[in-house]
Design a protein around this motif. Structure first.
Motif, PDB file in Angstrom:
ATOM      1  N   ASP A 249     114.348  41.740  57.587  1.00 11.50           N
ATOM      2  CA  ASP A 249     113.402  42.769  56.928  1.00 11.50           C
ATOM      3  C   ASP A 249     112.301  42.156  56.678  1.00 11.50           C
ATOM      4  N   THR A 250     111.230  42.981  56.538  1.00  8.25           N
ATOM      5  CA  THR A 250     109.801  42.449  56.113  1.00  8.25           C
ATOM      6  C   THR A 250     109.307  43.572  55.025  1.00  8.25           C
ATOM      7  N   HIS A 251     108.346  43.019  54.225  1.00  5.24           N
ATOM      8  CA  HIS A 251     107.559  43.754  53.290  1.00  5.24           C
ATOM      9  C   HIS A 251     106.012  43.421  53.164  1.00  5.24           C
ATOM     10  N   LEU A 252     104.860  44.193  53.630  1.00  2.00           N
ATOM     11  CA  LEU A 252     103.768  43.703  53.643  1.00  2.00           C
ATOM     12  C   LEU A 252     102.996  44.498  52.258  1.00  2.00           C
ATOM     13  N   GLY A 253     102.701  43.651  51.262  1.00  2.00           N
ATOM     14  CA  GLY A 253     102.358  44.354  50.150  1.00  2.00           C
ATOM     15  C   GLY A 253     103.145  43.890  48.838  1.00  2.00           C
ATOM     16  N   GLU A 254     102.747  44.595  47.688  1.00  6.80           N
ATOM     17  CA  GLU A 254     103.422  43.940  46.473  1.00  6.80           C
ATOM     18  C   GLU A 254     104.817  44.504  46.382  1.00  6.80           C
ATOM     19  N   LEU A 255     105.625  43.451  45.772  1.00  5.32           N
ATOM     20  CA  LEU A 255     107.102  43.923  45.698  1.00  5.32           C
ATOM     21  C   LEU A 255     107.401  44.207  44.188  1.00  5.32           C
ATOM     22  N   SER A 256     108.079  45.126  44.071  1.00  2.00           N
ATOM     23  CA  SER A 256     108.600  45.337  42.583  1.00  2.00           C
ATOM     24  C   SER A 256     109.964  45.102  42.289  1.00  2.00           C
ATOM     25  N   LEU A 257     110.451  44.638  41.234  1.00  2.26           N
ATOM     26  CA  LEU A 257     112.051  44.240  41.282  1.00  2.26           C
ATOM     27  C   LEU A 257     112.909  45.147  41.694  1.00  2.26           C
ATOM     28  N   ALA A 258     112.532  46.538  41.645  1.00  4.55           N
ATOM     29  CA  ALA A 258     113.464  47.486  42.322  1.00  4.55           C
ATOM     30  C   ALA A 258     113.547  47.424  43.638  1.00  4.55           C
TER      31      ALA A 258
END
Length: 279
Positions: A249-258
């Motif tokens: 998996d990938t995530h570009l940008g800010e992560l939240s705890l959720a």
């Protein structure tokens, strides 16, 4: 590929699906008998998509209420990509049915447009999953710890890895740091590896000390070779690898705890978060 310009590839896929849905609704209005207005069909489609997105976001917040309640401002930061898609689709379909109760001629083209967009979105999701599965494993990049000791990135293979690319000048990187710090306690089986991009050890140490952040694994990448290896277009970027070093998996940008917990649940369901005093 993680992103296109400043947008994650998932966001680009969603935008393309919406555009396709709009075009399909307008074309169906022209082609179907009855003389429905293509402009009205396109406008109704956009109204349904907007309402569906709002409902999907609210559904996601409700699902992860305890996590968002710890940081209420994160509810409006949709960059964490937290949406419960089935809630949005259901609300959009109900809205279309309600709005066309006295204009049934519009219902069919708009629903056809919605269906075309959903099919495109699901197809794009399948392609992205295939691309991630075929991505190279955690690479053998030669980096250094914050104290200057050499380390090879693929030495973390053997347990799940959450690899975060960050820099101290990046505002969303700074905002998400407490979430990643908390993840070390929530998921002790995983390695939360913070790879600084383009800065010196002194800069990284000064930032972490100033923010009173404590990470077990902070690596330095002064030439930003990790960003190039994964074709990342911006910071922060978070990459999730399984215990075999495969990108899942990938995530570009800010992560939240959720959003962090959601990804960990989807990709590493065997690892349940440890309860903390904040929960």
């Amino acid at each position: 590929m993680i992103g296109m310009g400043p947008f994650s590839i998932q966001v680009v896929a969603a935008l393309v699906a919406v555009l396709l849905a709009w075009v399909a609704a307008r074309q169906a209005a022209r082609w179907l008998p009855g003389g429905a207005s293509s402009k009205a069909a396109g406008g109704l489609l956009f109204d349904a998509v907007f309402l569906g997105l709002v409902a999907a976001r609210l559904g996601y917040i409700a699902q992860w209420w305890d996590e968002y309640a710890q940081s209420p401002m994160s509810m409006i930061l949709i960059g964490d990509q937290g949406f419960t898609w089935w809630v949005g689709v259901l609300v959009a379909w109900v809205f279309i049915g309600w709005r066309t109760r006295s204009a049934r001629i519009l219902r069919r083209p708009v629903l056809m447009g919605m269906t075309a967009g959903l099919l495109a979105w699901f197809a794009a999701g399948g392609v992205l999953d295939l691309l991630q599965r075929s991505a190279p494993p955690l690479p053998a990049l030669s980096l250094a710890t914050i104290d200057g000791q050499p380390v090879v990135l693929d030495s973390y293979i053997g347990r799940p890895v959450v690899l975060n690319l960050w820099a101290s000048w990046c505002p969303p990187c700074r905002r998400e740091m407490p979430v990643l710090e908390q993840a070390q306690t929530l998921y002790p089986e995983a390695a939360i590896v913070m790879v600084n991009q383009g800065e010196t050890g002194q800069q990284a140490r000064a930032f972490l000390a100033g923010e009173r952040l404590q990470f077990r694994d902070v690596l330095l990448d002064p030439s930003s070779q990790t960003m190039r290896a994964f074709a990342s277009r911006g910071l922060p970027t978070t990459l999730f690898f399984d215990e075999h070093g495969r990108l899942v998996d990938t995530h570009l940008g800010e992560l939240s705890l959720a959003s962090l917990k959601h990804t960990m649940l989807r990709r590493f369901a065997q690892f349940q978060p440890i309860k903390t005093d904040k929960e």
